[in-house]
Design an enzyme around this catalytic site. Structure first.
Site, PDB file in Angstrom:
ATOM      1  N   GLY A  89      21.938  13.061 -67.378  1.00  0.00           N
ATOM      2  CA  GLY A  89      23.384  12.902 -67.317  1.00  0.00           C
ATOM      3  C   GLY A  89      23.944  11.931 -68.328  1.00  0.00           C
ATOM      4  N   ARG A  90      23.291  10.771 -68.483  1.00  0.00           N
ATOM      5  CA  ARG A  90      23.823   9.757 -69.394  1.00  0.00           C
ATOM      6  C   ARG A  90      23.532  10.063 -70.856  1.00  0.00           C
ATOM      7  NH1 ARG A  90      20.028   8.247 -66.123  1.00  0.00           N
ATOM      8  NH2 ARG A  90      18.021   7.403 -66.808  1.00  0.00           N
ATOM      9  N   LYS A 114      23.533   7.739 -53.116  1.00  0.00           N
ATOM     10  CA  LYS A 114      24.144   9.048 -52.871  1.00  0.00           C
ATOM     11  C   LYS A 114      23.698   9.612 -51.526  1.00  0.00           C
ATOM     12  CE  LYS A 114      24.528  10.628 -57.705  1.00  0.00           C
ATOM     13  NZ  LYS A 114      24.057  11.657 -58.663  1.00  0.00           N
ATOM     14  N   GLU A 132      21.073   1.966 -66.406  1.00  0.00           N
ATOM     15  CA  GLU A 132      20.566   3.055 -65.580  1.00  0.00           C
ATOM     16  C   GLU A 132      19.251   3.585 -66.158  1.00  0.00           C
ATOM     17  OE1 GLU A 132      23.301   5.747 -63.380  1.00  0.00           O
ATOM     18  OE2 GLU A 132      22.363   7.325 -64.575  1.00  0.00           O
ATOM     19  N   GLU A 189      31.870  12.331 -55.197  1.00  0.00           N
ATOM     20  CA  GLU A 189      33.147  11.962 -55.806  1.00  0.00           C
ATOM     21  C   GLU A 189      33.776  13.153 -56.519  1.00  0.00           C
ATOM     22  OE1 GLU A 189      30.413   8.303 -56.597  1.00  0.00           O
ATOM     23  OE2 GLU A 189      30.199  10.452 -56.232  1.00  0.00           O
ATOM     24  N   HIS A 226      39.834 -15.221 -75.667  1.00  0.00           N
ATOM     25  CA  HIS A 226      40.673 -16.001 -74.770  1.00  0.00           C
ATOM     26  C   HIS A 226      40.272 -15.812 -73.315  1.00  0.00           C
ATOM     27  CE1 HIS A 226      43.340 -16.934 -78.146  1.00  0.00           C
ATOM     28  NE2 HIS A 226      43.101 -15.683 -78.533  1.00  0.00           N
ATOM     29  N   LYS A 238      26.184  18.014 -62.811  1.00  0.00           N
ATOM     30  CA  LYS A 238      24.898  18.677 -63.016  1.00  0.00           C
ATOM     31  C   LYS A 238      24.413  19.347 -61.732  1.00  0.00           C
ATOM     32  CE  LYS A 238      20.402  17.870 -65.179  1.00  0.00           C
ATOM     33  NZ  LYS A 238      19.566  16.876 -65.870  1.00  0.00           N
TER      34      LYS A 238
END
Length: 527
Positions: free
Chosen positions: A256-257, A495, A342, A204, A373, A198
């Site tokens: 964003g999410r 960030k 978030e 990253e 398990h 965005k």
């Protein structure tokens, strides 16, 4: 200043105490209770019966939400009012799923989707060619967080619908191992990169994009034909080397999410095709209509939000397990971690006042029956209480019906075991022994709530419905807690601190850094 919420906290705790007077085993033995708490939402069937719930609780939570301004809050969402208060932005990811709207932003959505369809057709037909005149067989999406989790989940979950024209790969981690593995076996001549960011400043993503650019350059490819951008910062993308005609917009009114429905989902369209992407959008639209047309007391997202709020604030249970009994949904817990934590991981309300109650559960989970398990022992006999959402397809996509029969049996058995447990007298009769040292370790308390979300087959419409359902759960809870679920200043801090530390790693640490950080920088520099 801390807001006084003692009255609200006391009320929800009273409901928790009242509901605990009737065990889950007793509740689930009542056919009318079970019938009342099984609900339909489009292609989903949701069984809330193995929860502490009754009509009195539902009515109280509805009244409470309305006192908190629910009617205006929900109306503002769908009218485009700036409900993201700290950034003064509207929140309109739902508009991406709409088929019609009077809002002016809808024209931008239609234009963008048409451009996406044109690009998708050109790539699938081999008309969009690379620098050496070869068609693209592999797409690599470079993004992190909301620019990765949604598209990755949907492409992974719906792989059976994938088109043969191109494969899609995802790189999110700045760890070089991630992009190294993704590029292995790919040909630079046939690889197209989608840089999804965005802000077009995410460390990253930009580092991975730089590495990808160097990989192309290593065989002499410097053409912008190998690049697509998805961003709200076109100038930054152009400065990086992308052609403006290959850049698709993101908007401030889509967080964003919540962006999987936007051009962020271009990788989904390329992998599954235009029709399946449209079906995915239609699944989300089912929940949009549900939210606007169905009364709260009958609303499935409302019930999910109610139960989660009850367990967090009434019972003080801090976590929520997500366990899909479907290998294809193995990334769903990861997706919901960002969506819920978030969004609602906040400690101040919308007025900026400190709050003294917990918001957002810790989301965790895995895929059944593997989790039986690993951590189910803790669910059954541990001191930590964690409600569970089970997800299951009633019909498989494979040709191994016996596998699927046993999968469903395992899921239902786990939900039943959590609900009913196993008591002293049952064990005593079973093993013919009254010794507490023998019996007590075998006691399973039960009374552990769970919700089962079932659907006929996993398909794009189901996937869209599932994601939108959880989005609205988060939204409703944000009203109950009076917080803003659409900002993430905690994420921004990390960030901002990363840049100076990255600079310090290549030179002597400065006194501005704390001693521990300086120590680790020195350790890095020694190697």
């Amino acid at each position: 200043m801390t807001v006084d919420t003692s009255e609200w906290s006391s009320e929800i705790q009273k409901h928790a105490c009242r509901l605990s007077e009737v065990s889950l085993r007793q509740r689930c033995a009542n056919k009318e209770h079970v019938k009342r708490q099984i609900r339909k939402l489009g292609p989903l069937t949701i069984d809330f019966s193995k929860n502490y719930i009754d009509q009195e609780l539902i009515q109280w939570f509805k009244n409470y939400l309305e006192k908190q301004g629910w009617n205006k809050y929900s109306k503002d969402l769908f009218s485009g009012a700036p409900i993201n208060s700290t950034e003064n932005r509207p929140v309109m990811h739902w508009l991406l799923r709409a088929t019609q709207s009077n809002l002016p932003e809808f024209n931008e959505v239609k234009t963008t989707f048409e451009r996406m369809r044109q690009a998708c057709r050109a790539i699938h037909k081999g008309e969009w060619l690379g620098a050496t005149g070869q068609p693209f067989t592999d797409i690599v999406n470079l993004g992190v967080g909301g620019s990765d989790l949604g598209p990755r989940l949907v492409c992974q979950a719906l792989d059976e619908f994938a088109l043969p024209e191109c494969k899609v790969h995802f790189v999110a981690n700045i760890d070089g191992s991630d992009i190294h593995q993704a590029l292995q076996g790919l040909s630079p001549h046939n690889t197209l990169f989608i840089v999804t960011s965005k802000s077009f400043s995410t460390l990253e993503t930009l580092q991975n994009a730089t590495t990808a650019r160097d990989w192309l350059k290593s065989v002499g490819i410097e053409s912008d034909a190998h690049w697509i951008g998805v961003t709200s910062q076109v100038e930054r993308a152009v400065a990086f080397g992308l052609s403006e005609k290959n850049i698709f917009p993101m908007w401030d009114w889509v967080g964003g999410r919540y962006s999987v429905w936007s051009a962020v989902g271009l990788s989904i369209m390329l992998r599954l095709g235009i029709d399946q992407f449209d079906a995915f959008l239609s699944g989300g639209a089912i929940v949009d209509a549900h939210m606007q047309e169905v009364p709260l007391e009958e609303n499935s997202a409302f019930i999910m939000a109610l139960l989660s709020t009850l367990y967090i604030n009434g019972y003080s249970w801090q976590s929520q397990a997500i366990i899909p009994y479907d290998h294809r949904l193995r990334s769903f817990p990861d997706y919901l971690q960002q969506l819920e934590m978030e969004s609602n991981g906040k400690s101040v309300n919308r007025k900026g006042e400190n709050i003294d109650y917990q918001t957002a559960p810790i989301i965790w989970g895995g895929i059944g029956s593997n989790t039986q398990h690993s951590f189910h022992q803790l669910l059954h006999q541990g001191k930590i209480f964690s409600p569970v959402d089970f997800l299951i397809a009633l019909n498989p996509s494979h040709h191994y019906p016996e596998h699927h029969r046993l999968l469903i049996a395992n899921m239902l058995a786990q939900a039943q075991a959590l609900m009913q447990g196993k008591q002293f007298n049952e064990i005593e009769n079973e093993i013919k022994n009254s010794d507490e040292s023998v019996i007590n370790p075998r006691i399973i308390a039960g009374g552990k709530p769970s919700t089962i979300i079932g659907f006929d087959r996993l398909c794009p419409k189901v996937m869209g419905t599932l994601i939108a359902l959880y989005e609205y759960k988060v939204f409703i809870q944000s009203c109950a807690w009076q917080i803003n679920p659409f900002d993430q200043w905690g994420v921004e801090l990390g960030k901002n601190l990363c840049g100076p530390i990255a600079d310090a790693l290549s030179k002597k640490p400065t006194s501005a850094l704390d001693p521990s950080t300086s120590f680790w920088i020195e350790q890095y520099q020694k190697n």
